[in-house]
Design an enzyme around this catalytic site. Structure first.
Site, short mmCIF file in Angstrom:
data_model
loop_
_atom_site.label_atom_id
_atom_site.label_comp_id
_atom_site.label_asym_id
_atom_site.label_seq_id
_atom_site.Cartn_x
_atom_site.Cartn_y
_atom_site.Cartn_z
N HIS A 186 122.27 -42.26 77.03
CA HIS A 186 121.88 -43.56 76.42
C HIS A 186 123.17 -44.30 76.09
O HIS A 186 123.60 -44.36 74.94
CB HIS A 186 121.01 -43.32 75.19
N ASP A 236 115.29 -47.24 77.11
CA ASP A 236 115.91 -47.66 78.36
C ASP A 236 114.85 -47.74 79.47
O ASP A 236 114.86 -48.66 80.29
CB ASP A 236 117.01 -46.65 78.75
N ASN A 288 122.41 -42.95 67.08
CA ASN A 288 123.41 -42.93 68.17
C ASN A 288 124.71 -42.22 67.82
O ASN A 288 125.09 -42.21 66.66
CB ASN A 288 123.73 -44.38 68.57
P1 NAD Z 1 119.83 -49.07 59.72
O1 NAD Z 1 121.23 -49.19 59.26
O2 NAD Z 1 118.90 -50.21 59.51
O3 NAD Z 1 119.16 -47.80 59.06
C1 NAD Z 1 119.77 -46.55 59.08
C2 NAD Z 1 119.31 -45.83 57.85
O4 NAD Z 1 119.76 -44.50 57.95
C3 NAD Z 1 119.91 -46.41 56.55
O5 NAD Z 1 118.88 -46.71 55.64
C4 NAD Z 1 120.82 -45.30 56.03
O6 NAD Z 1 120.87 -45.21 54.63
C5 NAD Z 1 120.14 -44.08 56.65
N1 NAD Z 1 120.99 -42.89 56.76
C6 NAD Z 1 122.32 -42.82 57.03
N2 NAD Z 1 122.72 -41.55 56.98
C7 NAD Z 1 121.66 -40.80 56.71
C8 NAD Z 1 121.45 -39.41 56.53
N3 NAD Z 1 122.45 -38.55 56.61
N4 NAD Z 1 120.20 -38.98 56.26
C9 NAD Z 1 119.18 -39.84 56.14
N5 NAD Z 1 119.31 -41.18 56.29
C10 NAD Z 1 120.52 -41.64 56.57
O7 NAD Z 1 119.87 -48.67 61.28
P2 NAD Z 1 118.71 -48.73 62.36
O8 NAD Z 1 118.71 -50.08 62.99
O9 NAD Z 1 117.45 -48.19 61.79
O10 NAD Z 1 119.31 -47.73 63.46
C11 NAD Z 1 119.44 -46.36 63.17
C12 NAD Z 1 120.16 -45.66 64.31
O11 NAD Z 1 119.39 -45.72 65.52
C13 NAD Z 1 121.52 -46.24 64.68
O12 NAD Z 1 122.44 -45.19 64.95
C14 NAD Z 1 121.24 -47.03 65.94
O13 NAD Z 1 122.39 -47.20 66.73
C15 NAD Z 1 120.23 -46.13 66.60
N6 NAD Z 1 119.41 -46.70 67.67
C16 NAD Z 1 119.15 -45.90 68.74
C17 NAD Z 1 118.36 -46.36 69.76
C18 NAD Z 1 118.07 -45.47 70.94
O14 NAD Z 1 117.50 -45.94 71.93
N7 NAD Z 1 118.44 -44.20 70.90
C19 NAD Z 1 117.81 -47.64 69.69
C20 NAD Z 1 118.09 -48.43 68.58
C21 NAD Z 1 118.91 -47.94 67.57
C1 LMR Z 2 119.89 -49.85 71.77
O1 LMR Z 2 119.98 -49.46 72.92
O2 LMR Z 2 119.34 -50.92 71.47
C2 LMR Z 2 120.46 -49.01 70.66
O3 LMR Z 2 121.06 -47.87 71.15
C3 LMR Z 2 121.34 -49.78 69.75
C4 LMR Z 2 122.67 -50.07 70.38
O4 LMR Z 2 123.69 -49.78 69.76
O5 LMR Z 2 122.70 -50.60 71.49
#
Ligand code: NAD
Ligand code: LMR
Length: 324
Positions: free
Chosen positions: A187, A159, A131
């Site tokens: 998003h 979503d 994100n």
């Molecule tokens: P997390 O903290 O569990 O894992 C993130 C991982 O990314 C960590 O292990 C970290 O070391 C690694 N990381 C950070 N910078 C990096 C880089 N430059 N290169 C490679 N790896 C790197 O987080 P998560 O729960 O897995 O979520 C990850 C991302 O996904 C967050 O930004 C979260 O907000 C997003 N997310 C998006 C959606 C969506 O619908 N788009 C849904 C859920 C989460």
């Molecule tokens: C989600 O929609 O669950 C992810 O984008 C994580 C967040 O920050 O809401």
């Protein structure tokens, strides 16, 4: 046997990757008969943890998982990759909006876009999950001039699935019985889960739920679901995000059963300026996302879509220095 495919997950030691890797390893992206080489990219301090994930994957003895590699070098991770899930990024904490992550996370995606440009396979497909996903996808795509823009996408599928789940529970049907639902826009909290065209068994959903419920419960609940999960779990959504990401990539390659929401670079449809990554009604067909065009848009829909355009333009302006 089918030609092996290389799939890269960034953030390989993170929560989402921990769910995603097992589905990928079991063949959920390219199919159960396609051998997969899985590459996990991490930051140096998390490489050891990603190696632990790789050990567990090996211990699961997947028949089609040929090789697992772990690295902190993006060019190596993306070298020859056919599909890349850009997940690695900081999640938001309680009380933050996703756009608050732009300063911390935006700078990850330029270098990764350049590395993809230099080393990925010609048929690379990229899904940005980290994100704020839409604008991170824009940053990565700008850094990869040799990769066609439409090979970059950002995730609206979570979503979309949330909207399906909530609606199915409300009207007492299976999610598979609902068609033509779309989540427009970003998003973010501004997103527009839209039931205007949705049907169940050929019947308009608008005959089954009232506008009051749509405006006061359905739209806000879908849009706030990420924050509600953070408040309840103390962590952001992980398994549902992983599931949605794998489904997005699977459908992109094999085709979708009907309409799905995907954030793609706007081709200039529905008054949305070209290039910004925006959730649109799409069908995946022949390896491409096709926008459902020609839908009538009411003034109320237009207002909600415009709010998303404005927000995405503001995010784009905030990262102008990262758009090479
Ligand atoms: P997390 O903290 O569990 O894992 C993130 C991982 O990314 C960590 O292990 C970290 O070391 C690694 N990381 C950070 N910078 C990096 C880089 N430059 N290169 C490679 N790896 C790197 O987080 P998560 O729960 O897995 O979520 C990850 C991302 O996904 C967050 O930004 C979260 O907000 C997003 N997310 C998006 C959606 C969506 O619908 N788009 C849904 C859920 C989460
Ligand atoms: C989600 O929609 O669950 C992810 O984008 C994580 C967040 O920050 O809401």
């Amino acid at each position: 046997m089918a030609t092996p495919k290389k799939i890269t997950i960034t953030g390989g030691a993170g929560n989402i990757a921990y769910s995603m890797a097992w589905r990928i390893a079991s063949g959920a992206v390219y199919g159960p008969n396609t051998p997969v080489d899985l590459s996990l990219l991490e930051i140096p301090t998390a490489v050891r943890a990603a190696e632990g994930v790789a050990m567990e994957l090996q211990d699961s003895a997947f028949p089609m998982l040929r090789n697992i590699s772990v690295t902190d070098n993006a060019e190596k991770a993306f070298n020859g990759a056919n599909a890349a899930f850009l997940v690695g990024a900081k999640p938001r904490s309680k009380g933050e909006e996703r756009s608050d992550l732009l300063a911390a996370n935006g700078k990850i995606f330029g270098p990764q876009g350049r590395a993809l440009n230099n080393s990925a396979a010609d048929d690379i497909r990229i899904l940005v999950v980290g994100n704020p996903a839409n604008t991170n996808a824009l940053i990565a795509q700008h850094a990869a001039p040799d990769i066609p823009a439409e090979r970059f996408t950002a995730m609206m599928r979570l979503d979309h699935n949330r909207a399906l789940g909530l609606l199915a529970a409300k009207i007492g049907v299976l999610t598979t019985e609902i068609s033509q639902l779309v989540v427009w826009g970003n998003h973010s909290i501004t997103q527009f889960p839209d039931l205007t065209y949705a049907t169940v068994d050929g019947r308009s959903v608008l005959e089954l739920v009232d506008q009051e419920w749509i405006n006061t419960e359905f739209i806000p609940q879908v849009a706030q679901r990420g924050a509600d999960i953070i408040a309840a779990r103390g962590l952001s959504s992980a398994a549902s995000a992983a599931y949605a990401a794998v489904d997005h990539m699977h459908d992109w390659i094999h085709g979708s059963k009907g309409w799905v929401s995907a954030a793609i670079p706007s081709p200039g449809v529905y008054g949305i300026p070209e290039g910004i990554f925006v959730g649109l009604p799409t069908i995946a067909r022949n390896g491409k996302w096709e926008v459902i065009e020609g839908l009538e848009i009411s003034p109320e829909q237009r207002q909600r879509i415009n709010a998303n355009i404005l927000e995405l333009q503001e995010e784009r302006a905030a990262v102008a220095h990262l758009l090479s």
